[in-house]
Design a protein around this motif. Structure first.
Motif, PDB file in Angstrom:
ATOM      1  N   GLU A 103       1.959 -96.104 -35.230  1.00 50.49           N
ATOM      2  CA  GLU A 103       1.941 -94.761 -34.646  1.00 50.49           C
ATOM      3  C   GLU A 103       3.231 -94.002 -34.951  1.00 50.49           C
ATOM      4  O   GLU A 103       3.199 -92.857 -35.431  1.00 50.49           O
ATOM      5  CB  GLU A 103       1.742 -94.858 -33.134  1.00 50.49           C
ATOM      6  CG  GLU A 103       1.784 -93.511 -32.429  1.00 50.49           C
ATOM      7  CD  GLU A 103       1.646 -93.635 -30.920  1.00 50.49           C
ATOM      8  OE1 GLU A 103       1.638 -92.589 -30.236  1.00 50.49           O
ATOM      9  OE2 GLU A 103       1.552 -94.787 -30.409  1.00 50.49           O
ATOM     10  N   HIS A 104       4.364 -94.630 -34.696  1.00 45.49           N
ATOM     11  CA  HIS A 104       5.635 -93.919 -34.826  1.00 45.49           C
ATOM     12  C   HIS A 104       6.135 -93.870 -36.267  1.00 45.49           C
ATOM     13  O   HIS A 104       6.907 -92.964 -36.612  1.00 45.49           O
ATOM     14  CB  HIS A 104       6.673 -94.545 -33.901  1.00 45.49           C
ATOM     15  CG  HIS A 104       6.374 -94.315 -32.448  1.00 45.49           C
ATOM     16  ND1 HIS A 104       6.579 -93.101 -31.841  1.00 45.49           N
ATOM     17  CD2 HIS A 104       5.841 -95.132 -31.500  1.00 45.49           C
ATOM     18  CE1 HIS A 104       6.216 -93.179 -30.566  1.00 45.49           C
ATOM     19  NE2 HIS A 104       5.760 -94.397 -30.340  1.00 45.49           N
ATOM     20  N   ASN A 140       4.612 -90.712 -37.539  1.00 41.11           N
ATOM     21  CA  ASN A 140       5.356 -89.553 -37.034  1.00 41.11           C
ATOM     22  C   ASN A 140       6.677 -89.374 -37.782  1.00 41.11           C
ATOM     23  O   ASN A 140       7.043 -88.258 -38.159  1.00 41.11           O
ATOM     24  CB  ASN A 140       5.631 -89.712 -35.532  1.00 41.11           C
ATOM     25  CG  ASN A 140       4.370 -89.698 -34.697  1.00 41.11           C
ATOM     26  OD1 ASN A 140       3.356 -89.140 -35.094  1.00 41.11           O
ATOM     27  ND2 ASN A 140       4.429 -90.318 -33.530  1.00 41.11           N
ATOM     28  N   ASN A 168       6.337 -88.482 -41.592  1.00 41.60           N
ATOM     29  CA  ASN A 168       5.938 -87.077 -41.695  1.00 41.60           C
ATOM     30  C   ASN A 168       7.119 -86.144 -41.409  1.00 41.60           C
ATOM     31  O   ASN A 168       7.261 -85.101 -42.041  1.00 41.60           O
ATOM     32  CB  ASN A 168       4.802 -86.790 -40.719  1.00 41.60           C
ATOM     33  CG  ASN A 168       4.377 -85.329 -40.731  1.00 41.60           C
ATOM     34  OD1 ASN A 168       3.814 -84.841 -41.697  1.00 41.60           O
ATOM     35  ND2 ASN A 168       4.667 -84.628 -39.646  1.00 41.60           N
ATOM     36  N   GLU A 169       7.974 -86.558 -40.483  1.00 44.70           N
ATOM     37  CA  GLU A 169       9.095 -85.701 -40.078  1.00 44.70           C
ATOM     38  C   GLU A 169      10.229 -85.680 -41.097  1.00 44.70           C
ATOM     39  O   GLU A 169      10.754 -84.611 -41.427  1.00 44.70           O
ATOM     40  CB  GLU A 169       9.618 -86.168 -38.723  1.00 44.70           C
ATOM     41  CG  GLU A 169      10.794 -85.347 -38.200  1.00 44.70           C
ATOM     42  CD  GLU A 169      11.330 -85.866 -36.881  1.00 44.70           C
ATOM     43  OE1 GLU A 169      12.448 -85.460 -36.498  1.00 44.70           O
ATOM     44  OE2 GLU A 169      10.649 -86.687 -36.230  1.00 44.70           O
ATOM     45  N   ASN A 177      -2.549 -90.951 -35.875  1.00 44.97           N
ATOM     46  CA  ASN A 177      -2.725 -89.503 -35.988  1.00 44.97           C
ATOM     47  C   ASN A 177      -3.198 -89.215 -37.418  1.00 44.97           C
ATOM     48  O   ASN A 177      -2.401 -89.177 -38.353  1.00 44.97           O
ATOM     49  CB  ASN A 177      -1.409 -88.782 -35.690  1.00 44.97           C
ATOM     50  CG  ASN A 177      -1.564 -87.267 -35.677  1.00 44.97           C
ATOM     51  OD1 ASN A 177      -2.269 -86.683 -36.487  1.00 44.97           O
ATOM     52  ND2 ASN A 177      -0.878 -86.604 -34.742  1.00 44.97           N
ATOM     53  N   LEU A 181      -1.542 -86.179 -39.355  1.00 46.59           N
ATOM     54  CA  LEU A 181      -0.223 -86.457 -39.935  1.00 46.59           C
ATOM     55  C   LEU A 181      -0.325 -87.463 -41.078  1.00 46.59           C
ATOM     56  O   LEU A 181       0.387 -87.344 -42.081  1.00 46.59           O
ATOM     57  CB  LEU A 181       0.726 -86.987 -38.855  1.00 46.59           C
ATOM     58  CG  LEU A 181       1.074 -86.024 -37.726  1.00 46.59           C
ATOM     59  CD1 LEU A 181       2.135 -86.645 -36.813  1.00 46.59           C
ATOM     60  CD2 LEU A 181       1.555 -84.684 -38.266  1.00 46.59           C
TER      61      LEU A 181
END
Length: 223
Positions: free
Chosen positions: A32-33, A36, A39-40, A123, A126
């Motif tokens: 999950e992270h 994130n 993507n960031e 997600n 993302l």
């Protein structure tokens, strides 16, 4: 059906990971992270140390699941292709007309991604952005031939084979079904990349969608 989908698991080549991340809460948090964070900040700047800080876990705990961040990217990519495959099978299973099945397939691969509640720790929106921007980094390596032999790209190749067979079902005399299938799958992501970063290099936009473009390209080619 909804209950069945919630218990579904995307099958990933076991050689890609050291411990199945789907087997524990920590593993699912890593997935999950990592989505994130990649993507960031981008894959180049992504590290297991940064991921460990984000999830409040030791860097060493992440290495129990993945040998390195390249294997993690391979895992995320494989998961995405597996998810697309399950979307494709659900959407086309009841369609008998070859042209309509191919049109639906093009729609599945070229439409904008939406969140799938069946996999709450992933997600998909993302992850789609990561595939668009980062997927080529998973195979543009000197190890790609060995990784291909080890089956790391099995799901991706299976998707191409599915599309290729659908193309042949529409026109058995068409000489380039695998090439056209690869163009559909890779090209759809490339068009979204161009839209965002090099809009002058594509005619696709909010009014002229990649779906419309690939329908035009494919069915004119198959006439």
């Amino acid at each position: 059906m909804e209950r069945l989908l919630k218990t579904m698991k995307i099958g990933i080549n076991e050689k890609i990971y050291l411990k199945d991340p789907e087997s524990s809460d920590l593993g699912k948090r890593i997935l999950e992270h990592s989505i994130n964070l990649i993507n960031e900040i981008g894959f180049e700047n992504f590290t297991f140390r940064k991921l460990g800080t984000l999830i409040g876990s030791n860097e060493s705990s992440i290495y129990r699941y993945f040998e390195n961040k390249h294997k993690l990217l391979l895992y995320l990519s494989s998961w995405y292709w597996g998810w697309l495959e399950y979307q494709l099978v659900l959407a086309t299973n009841a369609i008998t007309n070859p042209s309509e099945k191919l049109k639906k397939t093009i729609e599945i691969f070229t439409k904008k991604t939406e969140i799938d509640s069946s996999f709450p720790h992933i997600n998909e929106v993302l992850l789609n952005r990561i595939i668009i921007n980062e997927y080529s980094k998973s195979y543009l390596t000197k190890e790609v031939e060995q990784e291909n032999k080890d089956g790391y790209f099995e799901i991706y190749k299976r998707l191409i084979e599915r599309i290729s067979q659908m193309i042949t079902n529409v026109n058995a005399d068409y000489k380039y079904p695998a090439s056209l299938a690869s163009t559909i799958l890779e090209g759809s992501f490339h068009q979204y990349f161009l839209q965002e970063h090099f809009p002058s290099l594509t005619n696709c936009d909010e009014n002229n969608t990649p779906s419309a473009y690939f329908n035009d390209l494919v069915f004119k080619s198959l006439k």
